[in-house]
Structures are given as C-alpha cells and as structure tokens.
Design a protein around this motif. Structure first.
Motif, PDB file in Angstrom:
ATOM      1  N   THR A   1      30.106 -51.390  19.110  1.00  0.00           N
ATOM      2  CA  THR A   1      28.673 -51.696  19.272  1.00  0.00           C
ATOM      3  C   THR A   1      28.119 -51.018  20.524  1.00  0.00           C
ATOM      4  O   THR A   1      27.039 -50.419  20.503  1.00  0.00           O
ATOM      5  N   LEU A   2      28.883 -51.110  21.624  1.00  0.00           N
ATOM      6  CA  LEU A   2      28.468 -50.462  22.881  1.00  0.00           C
ATOM      7  C   LEU A   2      28.348 -48.955  22.688  1.00  0.00           C
ATOM      8  O   LEU A   2      27.368 -48.333  23.133  1.00  0.00           O
ATOM      9  N   ILE A   3      29.320 -48.361  22.010  1.00  0.00           N
ATOM     10  CA  ILE A   3      29.277 -46.917  21.740  1.00  0.00           C
ATOM     11  C   ILE A   3      28.062 -46.578  20.881  1.00  0.00           C
ATOM     12  O   ILE A   3      27.391 -45.567  21.093  1.00  0.00           O
ATOM     13  N   GLY A   4      27.760 -47.440  19.902  1.00  0.00           N
ATOM     14  CA  GLY A   4      26.592 -47.231  19.051  1.00  0.00           C
ATOM     15  C   GLY A   4      25.291 -47.246  19.829  1.00  0.00           C
ATOM     16  O   GLY A   4      24.397 -46.419  19.600  1.00  0.00           O
ATOM     17  N   ILE A   5      25.194 -48.164  20.778  1.00  0.00           N
ATOM     18  CA  ILE A   5      23.973 -48.257  21.605  1.00  0.00           C
ATOM     19  C   ILE A   5      23.806 -47.002  22.450  1.00  0.00           C
ATOM     20  O   ILE A   5      22.737 -46.373  22.469  1.00  0.00           O
ATOM     21  N   ILE A   6      24.880 -46.618  23.151  1.00  0.00           N
ATOM     22  CA  ILE A   6      24.791 -45.439  24.030  1.00  0.00           C
ATOM     23  C   ILE A   6      24.589 -44.169  23.206  1.00  0.00           C
ATOM     24  O   ILE A   6      23.811 -43.290  23.578  1.00  0.00           O
TER      25      ILE A   6
ATOM     26  N   ILE B   1      31.274 -39.757  24.670  1.00  0.00           N
ATOM     27  CA  ILE B   1      30.995 -41.153  25.044  1.00  0.00           C
ATOM     28  C   ILE B   1      32.117 -42.061  24.540  1.00  0.00           C
ATOM     29  O   ILE B   1      32.664 -42.879  25.283  1.00  0.00           O
ATOM     30  N   GLY B   2      32.472 -41.907  23.256  1.00  0.00           N
ATOM     31  CA  GLY B   2      33.542 -42.720  22.697  1.00  0.00           C
ATOM     32  C   GLY B   2      34.877 -42.490  23.386  1.00  0.00           C
ATOM     33  O   GLY B   2      35.602 -43.441  23.713  1.00  0.00           O
TER      34      GLY B   2
ATOM     35  N   LEU C   1      39.569 -43.223  17.114  1.00  0.00           N
ATOM     36  CA  LEU C   1      38.614 -44.077  16.397  1.00  0.00           C
ATOM     37  C   LEU C   1      37.269 -44.105  17.106  1.00  0.00           C
ATOM     38  O   LEU C   1      36.212 -43.957  16.482  1.00  0.00           O
ATOM     39  N   PHE C   2      37.280 -44.267  18.422  1.00  0.00           N
ATOM     40  CA  PHE C   2      36.023 -44.374  19.166  1.00  0.00           C
ATOM     41  C   PHE C   2      35.306 -43.021  19.279  1.00  0.00           C
ATOM     42  O   PHE C   2      34.084 -42.976  19.454  1.00  0.00           O
ATOM     43  N   ILE C   3      36.056 -41.929  19.190  1.00  0.00           N
ATOM     44  CA  ILE C   3      35.406 -40.612  19.070  1.00  0.00           C
ATOM     45  C   ILE C   3      34.591 -40.577  17.783  1.00  0.00           C
ATOM     46  O   ILE C   3      33.429 -40.142  17.756  1.00  0.00           O
ATOM     47  N   ALA C   4      35.203 -41.044  16.684  1.00  0.00           N
ATOM     48  CA  ALA C   4      34.492 -41.089  15.403  1.00  0.00           C
ATOM     49  C   ALA C   4      33.292 -42.026  15.474  1.00  0.00           C
ATOM     50  O   ALA C   4      32.229 -41.741  14.907  1.00  0.00           O
TER      51      ALA C   4
END
Length: 592
Positions: free
Chosen positions: A30-35, A142-143, A159-162
């Motif tokens: 969610t944080l990654i989505g916001i940024i 960012i991820g 995963l967070f890169i994706a």
C-alpha cells in the motif's frame, strides 16, 4: 534523540513483520502504491510545467528557432545525468529487468527521482518519447529501496519492485488491471496468488492516487465506439499482420539508430546531432512533439485533418488522400524521431511511440478500406485496436496491450478485436524477431531474465564466485619423482593442474589414472609430468553462458572442469557446488 527514535521504529517494524508477515506485506505494498502513484502524478505535472515554461505561447512552438529546443532538452538531460546522477538511467524497463536478473533486485536510491527529472527535461523540450519507461524505473526503485531499507529477502525485493512498477503504470494510465498484467508479463518471474494480491493493492492504490490528484477522465474517454461486427474479423486479422510487420520495422530501425549514434563517443556532439535532427523533424511534422497523445485525440475527433495543423502540409487540400499521405509519412518518421531522442541521450520509453504509431496505422488501414468503398469500417475502433497491436509486437506483451486499451478507452466493447489483433501482431513479430525492445540488449549480454524458474536459477548463478582455486598447479617439466616426494604429501586432492612455465594451461593429472605407474618406483626417474598429462574432458570459459556450462558438465559427466581465460588457468569449477547453489536458488524462488 532522533537516532533512538529511528532504532525504536526499526525494532517495531521488524517485530511486526515477523508477527504479522502477510499484513506487513499488504501494508508495505500500500505504501509503495501511494508513493508510486504520487510519482506518476509528479512526472506528468513536471512535463506539463516544463512545456509551459519553454513553449509558454502556442505560436512559439512553430518558430524556426524552436528547432533547437529538443537538443537543449537532451543536453540538459545529459548534464543532469553526468554531474548529479553519475550513472546510466536510459532504457528504464531494461534496467529493471537487469536489476532483477543480475543485481539481486537492488536498485540505487537516486533512481527514485532521477528518471522523473531527466525525462521531464527530455519530453518537456519536445523529445518524441513516452514517460512510461522512466516512471516504471522510478516505481521499481521505490519498491526496491523500501525493501532494502527493511532488510527484506530477494523474493520480497523482487515482489516490491513489481508492486512499484504496477503503481507507476496505474498512476500514469489510470489502468490498474493493465498495470498488474504488465508486472506479471514483463517484470515478474512467476505468477501466484502470493504475489498477485500485493501487486493488486499497489496498482489500485496508484490508480486511486492519480484519480484523486488528476481527476477521473480517461485518456480517450470521448472515443465513439461502434458495435463490434463479427463480419469485420478478417480485416482485424489483416490489421494484426500489418501491426506485427510494423513492430518489426520499429525495433530494427531503433537498433540501427542506437548502434550508429553509440559509435559517437562525444556525448555533447551526439546530443546536438540527434537533438537537431529531432527538432527539424518536429518542425516539419508537429505531431512528433512529445508523447503524441494530442495527435491521437485529433485523429479520433470529429475533424481528423486537424492533426496536420501548423505543419507545412496544412496548406494541402482538405481531403482524405492528403491526410493519408501525411499520416503515412508521420507513421514511419515517428520511429526515427523516437530513436533519435533516446539514442542521442534523452530519457524516455517506447510505450507512447508504440501507441501513437499503432493508432495511426489502424486509422490509415480503416480509412483506405473505406475509401475503396468495399466495406465500411469504424476508423475509431481500428485506431484503438491498432494501438494495442503495435504495442503488443514491440513489447511482446499482448495481455498488457489488450487490457491497457480496454481500460484507457473506458470499456471492454472492443475486447475481442483487441485479442485478435494483439495476438497476431505478437506472433508475426516473434516469427521474425524473438526479442522485444526491452530484452534484445539484455539477451546479447546474457542478462535476460526468464519466466522459467529452473532456467532463471541457472542464469542467476555467479560462476566466478564458485571457482575453486585450491587445486595445486605443477610445471610441465616436473619429474614423477619430484611429484611423489614434494607435491603429493602436501595435497589432499587427487587432481593436479599442469601449466607451462609461461603460465599457459596444458592439462590435468588424475592420481586415480596413474596408480599403476606410481606403484612402480623404477619409472620415477624416467617419467616426467609431460608424459602423464592429459587434456580435460572439456574446459569452461567465463564468456560462456551458464546454461551452456551445465550442458558441458552433463555431456562430459565430469565433476571438475578447469576454467580457462586466454589460455590461463583460473581455477576449477565443481559440478557439486553448481548443483548445490542451483538448489538453493530454486528454494528461494519457490518458498511462499
């Protein structure tokens, strides 16, 4: 005091992560989505602001001296990269794939903002590229950096890169489903529910952020759909073939121009050369300016001839033939303009050029058929479907293309023709060229990621780290007596490497193979190492790709093979170590 607070926060996050692993992943995504969503909003507004500052009066854009503006933008981009970034950030999607494949999903912190600034300078001054690749690189950075700050595993970093890529694409296009599919189709190794939910969260969050700051209008919301007519399927099939062939032209021209300009080592001269060429093209064909979405909107409006406004062709007769000629020129020159932008040092991607050229190709195709009065085709529909076809061929991402066009046009009315054209375009392009615009350079350098976990584990192996240098090397002139008295007692190996005095590799001696000779002391003084040395079953070169190394071991059935570089011995490569490291990577990929 501040340092203590950071330590307490880190301990709290770490404790929460182990106590609630799934919730931790969902909150982080969610944080990654916001940024990521905010980054997409920022890059869009920065480009708009740059354009307004440079071309503050609409008449300025069409003066002769604005020919120099694209070159200025590319020069500013180069200066920013050279003195502030100090690293190559071109070809953003390829950089993300490289980071996953070869750099353990680690991306430098500066990439969380460097592509935003550099692409704003490039596109804002007129660069004929899109913002999607830079924002994908930004989202991935960012991820990756959030994962690095939290000291997460390779699998979570990937995963967070994706997640970052999905959030960025969703924020740019307001197309969360296409963003998810892009990450799974282009970025990720594997598809599972474990990875899908966090990507879905990031993508939706990024799209919502974009809606909140930029309104709820969709890119081509005014496009008029005509009902899908199944009798037109043959025309969609033909369009798919044309899209595939044009995609082949696109990537071939792109590679040729990039190769030619890469031969020019002076980056400033290259920027001026490419930038001036681009400026001249934009002056002659104004729709080449920037991303090109405005031109597409003109084409799908009530007065498509307005796409020729402010060009030297505008004085021609206002008829369909003039428009088709103009669009044909624009179609093929756009590829050159886009390639000049990136090859001369500008930062941008092929997303927008692919959509632009695909839309023009689809419109030309439908317009010609309508002029022949054989059938009546929807020019709007073929424009939109053509966008998906060329994008599918260039990027090798048919699913992303299908759902992107469906989402940015506000519905799934064209889903069936989108599937037909995107699939055929991809297959035609793949028939002649198996690598996308993103994977070609990576494949040349053996850096290409794969969706096959077994192959990817093999490719991620760092062969250099597995080389065993503990094997004893002996000179070719050594006698058997010296070997037995001085070498064998000091070694626990049964294999020895033989070299010339110059250090050139000759072969190996395996003790098991000469046991009968060692038991006959009468031969000690008469035999030398040169009489006993044998060539190994095969040798390994550092230039070999990992898959071929595994094949060599399988073919020779050897457990140790020497690694040779320019006839020099570097060490031994063990099959058991290779398999052990391979199994560990497979476990890392597979664990949930």
């Amino acid at each position: 005091m501040l340092k203590k607070s950071k330590i307490k926060l880190y301990i709290f996050i770490r404790k929460f992560r182990y106590q609630n692993p799934q919730i931790f992943i969902y909150l982080t995504s969610t944080l990654i989505g916001i940024i990521g969503g905010i980054s997409a909003v920022v890059i869009k507004n920065m480009v708009t602001l740059t354009e307004e500052l440079v071309y503050h009066n609409s008449k300025i854009r069409f003066n002769y001296w604005t020919i120099f503006f694209p070159a200025i933008g590319i020069l500013l981009t180069i200066l920013f990269i050279k003195y502030f970034v100090k690293n190559d950030i071109s070809h953003g999607v390829a950089k993300v794939l490289y980071a996953i494949s070869k750099n353990r999903s680690k991306i430098e912190k500066q990439n969380t903002y460097s592509s935003i600034i550099s692409s704003s300078l490039t596109v804002g001054f007129g660069g004929s590229v899109g913002l999607e690749a830079p924002i994908v690189y930004t989202g991935a950075a960012i991820g990756s950096n959030i994962a690095q700050q939290l000291n997460l595993t390779l699998k979570l970093r990937t995963l967070f890169i994706a997640c970052g890529c999905s959030a960025a694409i969703a924020g740019i296009f307001k197309a969360p489903i296409a963003a998810i599919i892009f990450s799974l189709e282009v970025i990720m190794l594997d598809l599972s529910m474990w990875s899908l939910i966090p990507i879905l969260i990031s993508s939706t969050t990024g799209a919502l952020i974009s809606y909140f700051f930029m309104g709820d209008k969709i890119s081509f919301y005014f496009a008029v759909f005509e009902p899908f007519d199944k009798t037109k399927i043959p025309f969609y099939i033909v369009l798919g073939i044309f899209c595939g062939l044009f995609s082949l032209y696109f990537v071939k021209i792109n590679r040729v121009i990039e190769k030619k300009l890469s031969e020019q080592k002076n980056i400033y001269f290259k920027a001026c050369l490419g930038g001036l060429g681009l400026g001249i093209l934009i002056f002659i064909l104004p729709p080449l300016f920037g991303e090109g979405y405005v031109g597409l909107q003109h084409l799908m409006g009530n007065y498509p001839n307005t796409i020729m406004s402010n060009s030297i062709f505008f004085s021609l007769d206002d008829n369909s033939f003039s428009l088709i000629c103009f669009l044909l020129i624009l179609l093929f020159i756009k590829v050159i303009a886009s390639s000049l932008t990136t090859a001369s040092g500008g930062i941008g991607g092929v997303f927008a050029p692919a959509l632009f050229t695909g839309g023009i190709l689809g419109y030309i195709f439908a317009k010609i058929i309508n002029l022949l009065q054989w059938f009546k085709l929807s020019e709007h529909n073929f424009t939109l479907v053509g966008m998906a076809g060329v994008m599918s061929g260039i990027m090798h991402a048919p699913f992303t293309s299908i759902f992107l066009i469906a989402e940015i046009t506000g519905g799934y009315t064209l889903l069936f023709p989108l599937i037909v054209v995107s699939t055929i375009a991809y297959l035609v392009k793949y028939k002649f060229d198996k690598y996308s615009v993103y994977t070609y350079s990576l494949r040349k350098n053996n850096q290409l990621i794969t969706h096959n976990k077994d192959k990817e584990a093999i490719r991620r192996l760092n062969i250099y780290d597995l080389i065993d240098q503990s094997f004893t090397t002996i000179p070719l002139t050594l006698t058997l007596s010296e070997l037995v008295k001085t070498v064998l007692p000091n070694s626990n190996k049964n294999l020895f490497v033989v070299e010339k005095n110059t250090g050139e590799f000759v072969g190996i001696i395996q003790i098991d193979d000469i046991l009968d000779i060692l038991l006959d002391k009468s031969k000690y003084e008469n035999l030398r190492v040169a009489d006993l040395v044998i060539p190994p079953p095969a040798t390994i070169s550092l230039n070999q790709d990992n898959e071929s190394i595994f094949k060599v071991f399988d073919k020779t059935d050897a457990w140790y093979l020497p690694v040779i570089d320019n006839s020099k011995y570097l060490g031994m490569l063990s099959k058991s170590k290779l398999l052990q490291k391979y199994r560990k990577l497979i476990v890392d990929f597979s664990e949930d």
